[in-house]
Scaffold this motif. Structure first.
Motif, PDB file in Angstrom:
ATOM      1  N   THR A 470       0.602  -0.965   0.358  1.00 38.28           N
ATOM      2  CA  THR A 470       0.378   0.196  -0.387  1.00 38.28           C
ATOM      3  C   THR A 470       1.017   1.151   0.367  1.00 38.28           C
ATOM      4  N   GLY A 471       0.523   1.865  -0.864  1.00 34.52           N
ATOM      5  CA  GLY A 471       1.020   3.428  -0.974  1.00 34.52           C
ATOM      6  C   GLY A 471       2.895   2.743  -1.904  1.00 34.52           C
ATOM      7  N   VAL A 472       2.478   3.180  -3.388  1.00 33.16           N
ATOM      8  CA  VAL A 472       2.882   3.106  -5.036  1.00 33.16           C
ATOM      9  C   VAL A 472       3.313   4.645  -5.318  1.00 33.16           C
ATOM     10  N   GLY A 473       3.526   5.415  -4.328  1.00 32.06           N
ATOM     11  CA  GLY A 473       3.632   6.761  -4.494  1.00 32.06           C
ATOM     12  C   GLY A 473       5.250   6.491  -4.645  1.00 32.06           C
ATOM     13  N   ASN A 474       6.943   7.984  -4.482  1.00 30.93           N
ATOM     14  CA  ASN A 474       7.927   7.490  -4.981  1.00 30.93           C
ATOM     15  C   ASN A 474       8.568   6.537  -4.132  1.00 30.93           C
ATOM     16  N   VAL A 475       8.999   5.917  -2.782  1.00 25.83           N
ATOM     17  CA  VAL A 475       9.317   5.083  -2.204  1.00 25.83           C
ATOM     18  C   VAL A 475       8.585   3.574  -2.775  1.00 25.83           C
ATOM     19  N   GLY A 476       7.330   3.077  -2.932  1.00 30.50           N
ATOM     20  CA  GLY A 476       6.914   2.683  -3.493  1.00 30.50           C
ATOM     21  C   GLY A 476       7.400   1.891  -4.535  1.00 30.50           C
ATOM     22  N   GLU A 477       6.752   2.994  -5.863  1.00 26.62           N
ATOM     23  CA  GLU A 477       7.625   2.757  -7.257  1.00 26.62           C
ATOM     24  C   GLU A 477       8.565   1.884  -6.966  1.00 26.62           C
ATOM     25  N   LYS A 478       9.654   2.856  -6.611  1.00 25.34           N
ATOM     26  CA  LYS A 478      10.800   2.004  -6.464  1.00 25.34           C
ATOM     27  C   LYS A 478      11.475   0.508  -5.668  1.00 25.34           C
ATOM     28  N   LEU A 479      10.612   0.182  -4.870  1.00 25.08           N
ATOM     29  CA  LEU A 479      10.273  -0.816  -3.973  1.00 25.08           C
ATOM     30  C   LEU A 479       9.813  -1.952  -5.175  1.00 25.08           C
ATOM     31  N   THR A 554       3.079   4.161   2.965  1.00 19.96           N
ATOM     32  CA  THR A 554       2.555   5.536   3.860  1.00 19.96           C
ATOM     33  C   THR A 554       3.022   6.296   4.786  1.00 19.96           C
ATOM     34  N   ALA A 555       2.797   7.252   5.191  1.00 13.48           N
ATOM     35  CA  ALA A 555       2.785   7.956   6.320  1.00 13.48           C
ATOM     36  C   ALA A 555       1.236   8.287   7.025  1.00 13.48           C
ATOM     37  N   ASN A 556      -0.157   7.397   6.896  1.00 15.65           N
ATOM     38  CA  ASN A 556      -0.979   6.938   7.393  1.00 15.65           C
ATOM     39  C   ASN A 556      -1.039   6.489   8.529  1.00 15.65           C
ATOM     40  N   LYS A 557      -2.015   7.233   9.293  1.00 17.23           N
ATOM     41  CA  LYS A 557      -2.551   6.857  11.024  1.00 17.23           C
ATOM     42  C   LYS A 557      -3.434   6.360  10.666  1.00 17.23           C
ATOM     43  N   GLU A 558      -4.236   6.028   9.237  1.00 13.12           N
ATOM     44  CA  GLU A 558      -5.191   5.401   9.571  1.00 13.12           C
ATOM     45  C   GLU A 558      -4.936   4.500   8.666  1.00 13.12           C
ATOM     46  N   VAL A 559      -4.065   3.886   7.967  1.00 12.72           N
ATOM     47  CA  VAL A 559      -3.324   2.622   7.517  1.00 12.72           C
ATOM     48  C   VAL A 559      -2.626   2.180   8.603  1.00 12.72           C
ATOM     49  N   ALA A 560      -1.594   2.806   9.719  1.00 16.87           N
ATOM     50  CA  ALA A 560      -0.937   2.106  11.045  1.00 16.87           C
ATOM     51  C   ALA A 560      -2.155   1.471  11.740  1.00 16.87           C
ATOM     52  N   VAL A 573       4.241  -7.404   9.112  1.00 19.81           N
ATOM     53  CA  VAL A 573       3.862  -6.279   8.442  1.00 19.81           C
ATOM     54  C   VAL A 573       5.419  -5.668   8.348  1.00 19.81           C
ATOM     55  N   VAL A 574       5.234  -4.850   7.086  1.00 15.86           N
ATOM     56  CA  VAL A 574       6.784  -4.117   7.162  1.00 15.86           C
ATOM     57  C   VAL A 574       6.111  -3.122   6.382  1.00 15.86           C
ATOM     58  N   ALA A 575       6.773  -1.993   7.513  1.00 14.04           N
ATOM     59  CA  ALA A 575       6.391  -0.691   7.621  1.00 14.04           C
ATOM     60  C   ALA A 575       7.697   0.556   7.831  1.00 14.04           C
ATOM     61  N   CYS A 576       7.549   1.865   6.557  1.00 12.72           N
ATOM     62  CA  CYS A 576       8.937   3.005   7.101  1.00 12.72           C
ATOM     63  C   CYS A 576       7.496   3.898   7.361  1.00 12.72           C
ATOM     64  N   ASN A 577       5.950   3.400   8.299  1.00 13.41           N
ATOM     65  CA  ASN A 577       5.234   4.463   8.355  1.00 13.41           C
ATOM     66  C   ASN A 577       5.925   4.037   9.808  1.00 13.41           C
ATOM     67  N   LYS A 578       6.638   5.522  10.410  1.00 10.80           N
ATOM     68  CA  LYS A 578       6.740   5.405  12.177  1.00 10.80           C
ATOM     69  C   LYS A 578       5.507   5.626  12.882  1.00 10.80           C
TER      70      LYS A 578
END
Length: 814
Positions: A470-479, A554-560, A573-578
């Motif tokens: 979930t979250g294929v923006g800048n970082v997600g696309e690179k992943l 993502t940096a989304n609270k609802e996802v977390a 679960v693997v997360a870069c969302n802090k």
């Protein structure tokens, strides 16, 4: 002499029948051939349906009959386009008999077992005659012989018992004088000693072939079907399944009992008694090796020979304290089921004698409950036992192998493999012979269970990981691009088969249980279904794939907030969302507990330092018994980039804008510049060090101007950077006057943490920290004076993606 049997699929169409004829013609060049055939595929079911419709006074039996008629006449026409008169005459005669029989059933409103046997015999009588006459029309030495003239039984209709003395003599006498190279026999059908038409029951065509093979004492019986032998497991559910070259009778019977439809064990008893091997072959791929079933000693590298399953199982549980130490409960229970003609597939009983569990066909469940509750009515009324408990929607999976008893740990490996994938086991059964280990699981978990066990016991230790991002923006696309690039390397070198099974951005989402084609993922995602966070979770859960991993980019609270849902389904679960790991301490601990309870990895290395191994190193220090005394760190790549590029010749606004454009800040740069992001990171490190702490416990000294702190929107904030340029220039001037560098520093010491902008002197390790680099210094009991230092790029899409990728690989290597 060769004896071959062809099943319903093998003779299910003119194309397949042509394949059968080619095989028979080839065999006949070398030896005499006896060919036993089933009815055309699906015809037996249609005959039974027509009979049931006629019995129920449903006029639709005529439509079913016409379908049966059309199927046979079409096959005749396609096989014999120019010379079919004699075959059509025979077929018309038989079909007229069939129609008259159905009319009679309709009139008298009755379908007895005797009549049913006569009804279903038409399928084999027609298919065998059509094949034999087609071969003769093509100039092949072949003849048709009605098995009812040879196989003699008692009058136990629908499952007649064979009179072997008469049958064997009939077969031996007939084939002594038969001159044709190929003889076509209808399977399944027979006659009683009184001349009544009978059938041999389920698997009857196999039975006919086995009777013939045993009577003629051939060297091998060949059973031709639509698969290339007995497979390691169901190939329709497990793509990696492959045919077994050799297997023992006992193993074959166990696999067949538990769902492998290639063979029905009771029917091959005649050849088993004489130790005549059975060769399973594929009609549509005659060159395939197939499977040989025999009693010969088979050398195998794997103690497990196959994995099978039976679906649509109901589990009956008889339990109660009144059962303990009282003999006779089991006897009464099984007598009730026997009287109701209910077959018991699995039995297990606790050593406490408090309960007995039985697995039966789900269609018999209600009948069984009614009968058992009635039989134990008195004990139930006295509360000695409970009413029978019925659980449905279950399946039995079974490991099978003659050599399992000689290998320790097979059961442990089986159950731990299932447990790691959140597959709950309702009951277990293992015979003393240890040839079979069975477990009852949910029907919905069968595919995942078979794939997981097959991977464990039969594949070359390649572990399949199914990733949902979930979250294929800048970082997600690179992943995604890194995964695409490295998939083959991972498979060949690390034995990890990594598949992206789900992708989502804020607008759309896509799923593919076989893995999304990463060469076209952007186009697919653009056409995907509408994305919702709950929908993404539900789809991931419904696919129920083994070794599933949810990746939050993502940096989304609802996802977390959804991490708990994933972990409870044993989805890693693997997360870069802090946000999750810096949320309330109780929530952080809950996530850790759920990860352990459901054996679901929870990794968040990229929460601190992007791709740097900071959290992993900290964890290794703690696990090895070291204790953290203090941490000093520059943890914001974005802030380090900003202050490394900000001078009296630049504008603070321009530098922040550049950092945002290059992806070093969050979409809202206030998260970075306010110090909240760094505070979250030092909080996570403190927690991972074993300290209970919340975000409000961290002293955060802001460097932003007052108007910047109070800005309502991102645009307003950027405007304050312009208007308050003097404020930021004063910070730079103060540091420059002291020959210092501005660095945003996080500290943890004596159970307290703080973050602030500091003027770093030239002799400090932080002074020469360039670009977007991070640095962490761990002071521990083992490193009291010279700290352990980790330094490197701490921001950027590529390095953050590589950190996420590393966590995924870490799960694959566990």
């Amino acid at each position: 002499m060769k004896v071959l049997k062809f099943g319903g699929t093998s003779v299910g169409s003119s194309k397949n029948i042509n394949s059968v004829i080619s095989i028979l013609e080839d065999y006949a060049t070398k030896d005499s051939v006896v060919c036993v055939v089933s009815a055309v595929g699906g015809i037996t079911d249609k005959l039974l349906l027509a009979g049931k419709q006629a019995q129920n006074k449903e006029n639709s039996f005529t439509e079913t009959f016409n379908t049966i008629k059309d199927i046979h006449l079409t096959i005749i026409e396609e096989l014999n386009p120019n010379k079919n008169e004699s075959i059509i005459n025979y077929a018309d005669s038989k079909l007229n008999e069939l129609k008259s029989l159905l009319d009679g059933i309709f009139l008298i409103n009755e379908l007895s077992p005797k009549t049913s046997d006569k009804l279903v015999s038409f399928g084999e009588l027609l298919s065998a005659y059509i094949i034999a006459e087609t071969m003769k029309n093509r100039g092949i030495s072949a003849d048709y012989k009605n098995s009812q003239d040879l196989v003699i039984t008692n009058s136990n209709f629908s499952k007649a018992e064979v009179n072997y003395a008469i049958t064997n003599k009939n077969l031996q006498d007939y084939f002594k004088s038969a001159s044709q190279k190929t003889t076509i026999l209808p399977g399944f059908i027979s006659k009683s000693a009184l001349g009544e038409q009978t059938t041999l029951g389920r698997g009857g065509s196999d039975f006919t072939a086995a009777i013939v093979a045993a009577a003629l004492k051939v060297k091998q019986l060949e059973i031709w079907t639509d698969v290339s032998g007995m497979f390691t497991t169901n190939p329709k559910l497990v793509k990696q399944a492959y045919p077994i070259d050799e297997i023992s009778y006992q193993e074959a019977m166990e696999l067949s009992h538990f769902g492998a439809k290639v063979l029905y064990p009771p029917t091959v008893q005649p050849v088993l008694d004489l130790n005549i091997p059975i060769h399973i072959k594929n009609t549509l791929q005659p060159e395939a090796v197939g499977t040989i079933i025999s009693n010969d000693e088979i050398v195998s590298t794997s103690p497990v020979k196959g994995i099978s399953n039976i679906g649509n199982i109901a589990l009956l549980t008889l339990q109660g304290s009144g059962m303990i130490g009282i003999p006779g409960f089991s006897k009464r229970l099984f007598e009730v089921l026997s009287q109701e003609k209910i077959n018991v597939i699995l039995i297990t009983q606790a050593s406490s004698e408090h309960s007995i569990c039985l697995g039966i066909d789900e269609t018999d469940a209600e009948k069984a409950k009614t009968a058992i509750d009635a039989a134990f009515d008195n004990e139930i009324a006295l509360h000695k036992i409970d009413p029978i408990i019925v659980e449905k929607d279950l399946s039995i999976i079974a490991l099978v192998g003659d050599n399992m008893k000689n290998h320790q740990g097979i059961s442990g490996k089986m159950f731990s493999t299932l447990g790691k994938n959140n597959i709950n086991i309702r009951a277990i059964a293992q015979g003393a012979s240890e040839k079979n280990i069975s477990a009852v699981i949910l029907q919905s978990d069968v595919k995942k269970a078979l794939n997981t066990l097959h991977e464990q016991f039969f594949e070359s230790k390649t572990k399949q990981l199914n990733v949902f991002i979930t979250g294929v923006g800048n970082v997600g696309e690179k992943l995604v691009e890194q995964i695409k690039q490295q998939r083959q390397y991972l498979k060949e070198n690390l034995k990890i088969n990594l598949r992206v099974a789900g992708l989502s951005n804020s607008r759309t989402m896509i799923f593919n249980e076989e893995g999304i084609d990463l060469s076209t993922w952007k186009d697919q995602l653009a056409k995907g279904e509408k994305a919702t966070l709950e929908g993404f979770f539900e789809n991931t859960k419904a696919l129920n794939l083994r070794n599933s991993i949810f990746v939050d980019v993502t940096a989304n609270k609802e996802v977390a907030n959804l991490y708990t849902n994933y972990l409870r389904q044993s989805i890693g679960v693997v997360a870069c969302n802090k946000i999750a790991c810096s949320s309330d301490f109780e929530n952080y601990k809950l996530l850790k507990r759920l990860s352990l309870k459901y054996n679901a990895p929870f990794l968040f290395e990229t929460n601190v330092g992007a791709g740097l191994p900071i959290i992993d190193t900290l964890g290794n220090l703690i696990a090895s018994g070291d204790k953290i005394t203090s941490i000093h760190a520059v943890l914001s790549g974005s802030l380090n980039f900003v202050f490394n590029n900000f001078t009296d010749k630049t504008k603070f606004y321009d530098v922040v804008k550049q950092a945002a454009a290059e992806g070093y800040t969050e979409p809202d740069p206030r998260i970075d510049l306010s110090g909240v992001d760094v505070a979250r990171k030092i909080l996570i490190l403190a927690r991972e060090s074993g300290v209970e702490m919340n975000l409000e416990d961290i002293e955060n000294t802001p460097f932003l101007s007052e108007s910047g702190m109070e800005s309502d929107t991102v645009d307003d904030f950027y405007q304050t950077l312009i208007t308050d340029e003097a404020h930021y220039q004063s910070l730079y001037a103060s540091a420059k006057a002291k020959n210092c560098q501005l660095k945003y520093v996080a500290q943890f010491n004596n159970g307290k943490a703080s973050v602030s902008l500091q003027e770093i002197p030239s002799d400090h390790p932080f002074y020469n920290l360039k670009g977007k680099d991070n640095i962490v210094m761990f002071y521990t009991q083992r490193y009291p004076e010279q700290p352990m230092i980790i330094k490197g790029a701490g921001a950027g899409a590529d390095v953050t993606a590589s950190g996420l990728f590393a966590d995924i690989i870490r799960i694959g290597n566990d």
